[in-house]
Design an enzyme around this catalytic site. Structure first.
Site, PDB file in Angstrom:
ATOM      1  N   LYS A   1       0.704  -1.361  -0.247  1.00  0.00           N
ATOM      2  CA  LYS A   1      -0.135   0.046  -0.143  1.00  0.00           C
ATOM      3  C   LYS A   1       1.078   1.243  -0.185  1.00  0.00           C
ATOM      4  CE  LYS A   1      -2.422  -1.099   3.393  1.00  0.00           C
ATOM      5  NZ  LYS A   1      -1.474  -2.722   4.428  1.00  0.00           N
TER       6      LYS A   1
ATOM      7  N   PRO B   1       8.793  -5.487  -9.460  1.00  0.00           N
ATOM      8  CA  PRO B   1       8.945  -5.105  -8.038  1.00  0.00           C
ATOM      9  C   PRO B   1       9.412  -3.778  -8.921  1.00  0.00           C
ATOM     10  CG  PRO B   1      10.233  -7.459  -8.500  1.00  0.00           C
ATOM     11  CD  PRO B   1       8.463  -6.960  -9.792  1.00  0.00           C
TER      12      PRO B   1
ATOM     13  N   LYS C   1      -1.778   8.896   6.919  1.00  0.00           N
ATOM     14  CA  LYS C   1      -2.013   7.646   7.274  1.00  0.00           C
ATOM     15  C   LYS C   1      -3.271   7.810   8.479  1.00  0.00           C
ATOM     16  CE  LYS C   1      -0.030   3.251   7.652  1.00  0.00           C
ATOM     17  NZ  LYS C   1      -0.855   2.128   6.837  1.00  0.00           N
TER      18      LYS C   1
HETATM   19  N1  LIG Z   1       6.603  -2.909  -5.971  1.00  0.00           N
HETATM   20  C1  LIG Z   1       7.576  -3.641  -5.269  1.00  0.00           C
HETATM   21  N2  LIG Z   1       9.027  -3.707  -5.299  1.00  0.00           N
HETATM   22  C2  LIG Z   1       9.726  -4.210  -4.237  1.00  0.00           C
HETATM   23  N3  LIG Z   1       9.772  -3.975  -2.750  1.00  0.00           N
HETATM   24  C3  LIG Z   1       8.849  -3.763  -2.638  1.00  0.00           C
HETATM   25  C4  LIG Z   1       7.404  -3.603  -3.696  1.00  0.00           C
HETATM   26  N4  LIG Z   1       6.205  -3.868  -3.366  1.00  0.00           N
HETATM   27  C5  LIG Z   1       6.138  -3.949  -1.544  1.00  0.00           C
HETATM   28  N5  LIG Z   1       8.020  -4.130  -1.867  1.00  0.00           N
HETATM   29  C6  LIG Z   1       8.029  -4.230  -0.262  1.00  0.00           C
HETATM   30  O1  LIG Z   1       7.671  -5.176   0.225  1.00  0.00           O
HETATM   31  C7  LIG Z   1       7.779  -3.940   1.845  1.00  0.00           C
HETATM   32  C8  LIG Z   1       5.625  -3.527   2.506  1.00  0.00           C
HETATM   33  O2  LIG Z   1       5.531  -2.768   1.615  1.00  0.00           O
HETATM   34  P1  LIG Z   1       4.701  -1.904   2.130  1.00  0.00           P
HETATM   35  O3  LIG Z   1       5.432  -1.321   3.401  1.00  0.00           O
HETATM   36  O4  LIG Z   1       4.146  -0.750   1.286  1.00  0.00           O
HETATM   37  O5  LIG Z   1       3.427  -2.525   2.933  1.00  0.00           O
HETATM   38  P2  LIG Z   1       2.193  -2.233   3.067  1.00  0.00           P
HETATM   39  O6  LIG Z   1       0.654  -2.987   2.678  1.00  0.00           O
HETATM   40  O7  LIG Z   1       2.145  -0.885   3.595  1.00  0.00           O
HETATM   41  O8  LIG Z   1       2.440  -2.128   4.965  1.00  0.00           O
HETATM   42  P3  LIG Z   1       1.338  -1.529   6.222  1.00  0.00           P
HETATM   43  O9  LIG Z   1       0.227  -2.796   6.252  1.00  0.00           O
HETATM   44  O10 LIG Z   1       2.148  -1.868   7.110  1.00  0.00           O
HETATM   45  O11 LIG Z   1       1.047  -0.252   5.382  1.00  0.00           O
HETATM   46  C9  LIG Z   1       8.368  -2.732   1.348  1.00  0.00           C
HETATM   47  O12 LIG Z   1       8.872  -2.469   2.274  1.00  0.00           O
HETATM   48  C10 LIG Z   1       8.841  -3.537   0.240  1.00  0.00           C
HETATM   49  O13 LIG Z   1      10.343  -3.652   1.254  1.00  0.00           O
HETATM   50  C1  LIG Z   2       2.565  -2.892  12.203  1.00  0.00           C
HETATM   51  C2  LIG Z   2       2.525  -2.746  11.048  1.00  0.00           C
HETATM   52  N1  LIG Z   2       2.310  -1.244  10.641  1.00  0.00           N
HETATM   53  C3  LIG Z   2       0.445  -2.670   9.841  1.00  0.00           C
HETATM   54  N2  LIG Z   2       0.511  -2.169   9.468  1.00  0.00           N
HETATM   55  C4  LIG Z   2      -0.290  -2.977  11.195  1.00  0.00           C
HETATM   56  C5  LIG Z   2      -1.094  -3.836  10.201  1.00  0.00           C
HETATM   57  C6  LIG Z   2      -1.951  -4.425  11.033  1.00  0.00           C
HETATM   58  C7  LIG Z   2      -3.208  -6.507  10.957  1.00  0.00           C
HETATM   59  C8  LIG Z   2      -4.233  -6.956  11.864  1.00  0.00           C
HETATM   60  C9  LIG Z   2      -4.452  -7.787  11.248  1.00  0.00           C
HETATM   61  O1  LIG Z   2      -4.703  -8.578  10.179  1.00  0.00           O
HETATM   62  O2  LIG Z   2      -4.048  -9.144  12.134  1.00  0.00           O
HETATM   63 MG   LIG Z   3       2.182   1.049   4.499  1.00  0.00          MG
END
Ligand SMILES: Nc1ncnc2c1ncn2[C@@H]1O[C@H](COP(=O)(O)OP(=O)(O)OP(=O)(O)O)[C@@H](O)[C@H]1O
Ligand SMILES: C[C@H](N)[C@H](N)CCCCCC(=O)O
Ligand SMILES: [Mg+2]
EC number: 6.3.3.3
Length: 248
Positions: free
Chosen positions: A22, A203, A44
């Site tokens: 995300k 990626p 956020k």
């Molecule tokens: N398209 C991509 N290319 C390379 N690495 C990626 C890509 N998307 C995600 N990642 C890797 O996955 C990790 C998690 O992605 P991200 O932080 O965007 O997830 P999120 O869904 O925002 O998580 P959260 O639920 O914690 O907010 C990133 O820190 C990166 O290391």
């Molecule tokens: C710690 C990190 N920032 C994560 N975005 C928190 C995600 C909570 C997920 C809870 C769940 O689905 O079990």
């Molecule tokens: Mg995130």
């Protein structure tokens, strides 16, 4: 093609799970909008696992300005917000979280609200991430994994959003490498199952936050994705099948 982005473009970037990408997609979308000349900002609603998790800080660094992102309450436990608040003996108020997001949604520039984990993540006062997205009345972009297992997660998440009247402007299958049969067949199957446009994001370099914006902009047809978001907003949160031009 000259891209005129409607200044009131608002979208929630939500996920099928935590860690699906995300923040990476949010950084790419906000970076694209800011490069197109709009005062776009990510929000956020609540950050848990902080430090080190700092999604707003990542988006701000990726876009080169603190103006590109803002964040609600930050909690240290790496848990769902409601659970993190309990564990840390902190109080979270859903009305305050929602109020912050509404203020961001209603400001002049485009607003990109990033979810916390997946949709059914408890936020505060019995409300979950999906309740916040529904209350804000903005379309969603759903980010999921590309490989085996994502059909179920994605279809369930789209159905949950639609049941709450949230238009899904697109599904982004993240870290797509096409190296498995599941990956290669998933995009078309998900389009058939959900009738959503599906985009594959390969990626990208995570060397620096700025690389992420460049990578997402290269790999994802952000303009096309945002056209569908703009159409959904114009149609009262219904996704029209034919994306329209943005108007300023
Ligand atoms: N398209 C991509 N290319 C390379 N690495 C990626 C890509 N998307 C995600 N990642 C890797 O996955 C990790 C998690 O992605 P991200 O932080 O965007 O997830 P999120 O869904 O925002 O998580 P959260 O639920 O914690 O907010 C990133 O820190 C990166 O290391
Ligand atoms: C710690 C990190 N920032 C994560 N975005 C928190 C995600 C909570 C997920 C809870 C769940 O689905 O079990
Ligand atoms: Mg995130």
């Amino acid at each position: 093609m000259e891209t005129m982005v409607t200044s009131k473009l608002n979208v929630a970037v939500v996920g099928t799970d935590t860690g699906v990408g995300k923040t990476v997609v949010t950084a790419g979308v906000v970076g694209w909008l800011r490069a197109a000349g709009y005062d776009a900002r990510a929000v956020k609603p609540v950050q848990t696992g902080h430090p080190p998790d700092d999604d707003a800080g990542f988006v701000a660094a990726a876009c080169g300005t603190h103006a590109a992102a803002t964040c609600g309450p930050r909690l240290e436990p790496a848990l769902a917000p409601a659970v993190a608040a309990d564990v840390a003996d902190r109080t979270l108020e859903y009305s305050a979280i929602r109020g912050t997001c509404e203020t961001e949604r209603d400001r002049d520039g485009p607003c990109v609200i990033e979810g916390i984990g997946g949709l059914r993540v408890p936020l505060a006062d019995g409300q979950e991430v999906i309740d916040l997205v529904a209350d804000l009345g903005v379309p969603a972009i759903l980010v999921g994994r590309s490989g085996l297992g994502t059909l179920n997660h994605t279809a369930l998440s789209v159905a949950a959003l639609r049941r709450r009247g949230v238009a899904v402007a697109g599904v982004v299958l993240n870290q797509y490498e096409g190296s498995t049969t599941a990956e290669r067949t998933n995009p078309e199957i998900i389009e058939d199952m959900t009738e959503c446009p599906v985009y594959a994001l390969s990626p990208v370099s995570m060397e620096t936050p700025e690389d992420v914006v460049a990578g997402v902009r290269e790999e994802l047809p952000v303009e096309q994705l945002l056209q569908t978001v703009a159409s959904a907003e114009a149609d009262g949160n219904e996704v029209s099948r034919n994306p329209t031009e943005f108007e300023s």
